[in-house]
Enzyme design. Sequence first.
Site, PDB file in Angstrom:
ATOM      1  N   ARG A  36      -2.410  26.173 -26.415  1.00  0.00           N
ATOM      2  CA  ARG A  36      -3.520  25.449 -27.057  1.00  0.00           C
ATOM      3  C   ARG A  36      -4.756  26.336 -27.222  1.00  0.00           C
ATOM      4  NH1 ARG A  36      -2.810  19.251 -24.949  1.00  0.00           N
ATOM      5  NH2 ARG A  36      -1.940  18.554 -26.918  1.00  0.00           N
ATOM      6  N   LYS A 197      12.539   3.291 -29.129  1.00  0.00           N
ATOM      7  CA  LYS A 197      12.305   1.868 -29.396  1.00  0.00           C
ATOM      8  C   LYS A 197      11.706   1.577 -30.755  1.00  0.00           C
ATOM      9  CE  LYS A 197      11.526   0.589 -24.615  1.00  0.00           C
ATOM     10  NZ  LYS A 197      10.539   0.086 -23.671  1.00  0.00           N
ATOM     11  N   GLY A 354       5.087  13.539 -29.709  1.00  0.00           N
ATOM     12  CA  GLY A 354       5.823  13.409 -28.447  1.00  0.00           C
ATOM     13  C   GLY A 354       7.048  14.292 -28.328  1.00  0.00           C
ATOM     14  N   GLY A 377      -0.440  11.592 -30.237  1.00  0.00           N
ATOM     15  CA  GLY A 377      -0.986  10.303 -30.674  1.00  0.00           C
ATOM     16  C   GLY A 377      -1.653  10.348 -32.033  1.00  0.00           C
TER      17      GLY A 377
HETATM   18  P1  AMP Z   1      10.419   8.419 -28.434  1.00  0.00           P
HETATM   19  O1  AMP Z   1       9.505   8.830 -27.318  1.00  0.00           O
HETATM   20  O2  AMP Z   1      10.275   7.016 -28.865  1.00  0.00           O
HETATM   21  O3  AMP Z   1      10.411   9.402 -29.582  1.00  0.00           O
HETATM   22  O4  AMP Z   1      11.882   8.455 -27.799  1.00  0.00           O
HETATM   23  C1  AMP Z   1      12.474   9.619 -27.336  1.00  0.00           C
HETATM   24  C2  AMP Z   1      13.495   9.254 -26.324  1.00  0.00           C
HETATM   25  O5  AMP Z   1      14.491   8.433 -26.900  1.00  0.00           O
HETATM   26  C3  AMP Z   1      14.224  10.451 -25.766  1.00  0.00           C
HETATM   27  O6  AMP Z   1      14.012  10.508 -24.386  1.00  0.00           O
HETATM   28  C4  AMP Z   1      15.688  10.173 -26.071  1.00  0.00           C
HETATM   29  O7  AMP Z   1      16.564  10.527 -25.019  1.00  0.00           O
HETATM   30  C5  AMP Z   1      15.714   8.695 -26.253  1.00  0.00           C
HETATM   31  N1  AMP Z   1      16.868   8.275 -27.058  1.00  0.00           N
HETATM   32  C6  AMP Z   1      17.126   8.638 -28.312  1.00  0.00           C
HETATM   33  N2  AMP Z   1      18.290   8.082 -28.712  1.00  0.00           N
HETATM   34  C7  AMP Z   1      18.763   7.354 -27.683  1.00  0.00           C
HETATM   35  C8  AMP Z   1      19.910   6.548 -27.486  1.00  0.00           C
HETATM   36  N3  AMP Z   1      20.813   6.379 -28.455  1.00  0.00           N
HETATM   37  N4  AMP Z   1      20.066   5.929 -26.305  1.00  0.00           N
HETATM   38  C9  AMP Z   1      19.138   6.096 -25.330  1.00  0.00           C
HETATM   39  N5  AMP Z   1      18.031   6.846 -25.450  1.00  0.00           N
HETATM   40  C10 AMP Z   1      17.839   7.475 -26.618  1.00  0.00           C
END
Ligand code: AMP
Length: 399
Positions: A36, A197, A354, A377
């Site tokens: 950074r 999610k 992220g 963010g």
């Molecule tokens: P996010 O922070 O919402 O971008 O989510 C990233 C996280 O989603 C990572 O830790 C991945 O391991 C998890 N992830 C992605 N696909 C899957 C899946 N099919 N089942 C469980 N976790 C998942």
Amino acid sequence: MGWKTLDDMDLNGKRVLVRVDINVPVVDGVVTDSTRIRRIAPTVRDILSAGGRPILLAHFGRPGGERRENLSLNKLVPTLERAFETRVLFAADCVGTAAELAAESLQPGEVLLLENTRFHAAETKNDPELAAGMARLGDVFCNDAFSAAHRAHSSTEAIARLLPSCAGRLMQAELEALESALGAPKRPVTAVVGGAKVSTKLELLSNLIEKVDYLVIGGGMANTFLVAQGHHVGKSLAERIMKDTAAEILAKADSTGCKVILPTDIVVAEKFESHAPHLVLPADQCPENGLILDAGPDSVDVITGIFAQSQTVIWNGPLGAFELEPFDAATNAAALKAAALTRAGKLISVAGGGDTVAALNASGAAEDFTYISTAGGAFLEWMEGKTLPGVAALNGSRD
Ligand code: AMP
């Protein structure tokens, strides 16, 4: 693009207050990753070579409005000196007499670092008096902290309304990349949204279906969409209560002419573990005890085919559980295709937010992307179509 850059400002002999993000990891008082800091060096160097005197404003961690020695910026001085190849002085507050004297006596070629802005509770309240105290230290304000631009704080928002303001080099690169990816993109434009999610990315999905031609949905969130289509997903991560919302998103995409791409085949295991025994199955045939951990090879072919037809790709979130081998396969293959098309000059590729940066670094594709945002963010809020107060304030700054 209503904001100015350093090239638009007369900096000669001016004290330039530069808002930076230098939240680097520190272990036992030692900076363990100076990325950074290295990224803001071009801004500091350009100000110095234009005859300006840079005065750095930054927050560090979350001191909650109190002076906390472990969150003092003083320990960053040696790393800053190495990155800027010049002398860096330190003022133990970001406002007040001592800071004013230090700013006043700063010599050409030197840089002044001010203490953590968040030692003042007023900072996160966007307090105009605190901003006025900071503004007294400089003649020009330069914001180079895109990653803090989604917060309206005294050192990011209020101050820009008090001084002639511009974007620093890092902020400029970030805004130009984002503008080319979603503001006025070359079409067709494809968005890839993956991750865990649907609930955390609802606004993002709603914004994207109005702006992009193709929306590739992957990761755990794709499972929720499979449920919305009436498929069983066994024990997979899925937000079943978001089923109707997912169906609404699909219907809205239909009406805006955005084509949504969901996995046609899936990689299924029984355990959430690296190298867990797994099978590739059609997306509608997940067994009751199965966990969908990645998109299958046919899905990857569809996704890479869409990339090949696209001019722009914007990416947030992995297509599978990328931390567990081999369930990183779809993310890696798609990322490498986007990287190859970019290298060949056929695609503009922008990614961020992220885990995305970690996933693309792990695939080895990151280097060839047009732009990788580390802004977390702020990048997500921008993808959601929100106005970032730190950027809006630059647009409305005093001339
Ligand atoms: P996010 O922070 O919402 O971008 O989510 C990233 C996280 O989603 C990572 O830790 C991945 O391991 C998890 N992830 C992605 N696909 C899957 C899946 N099919 N089942 C469980 N976790 C998942």
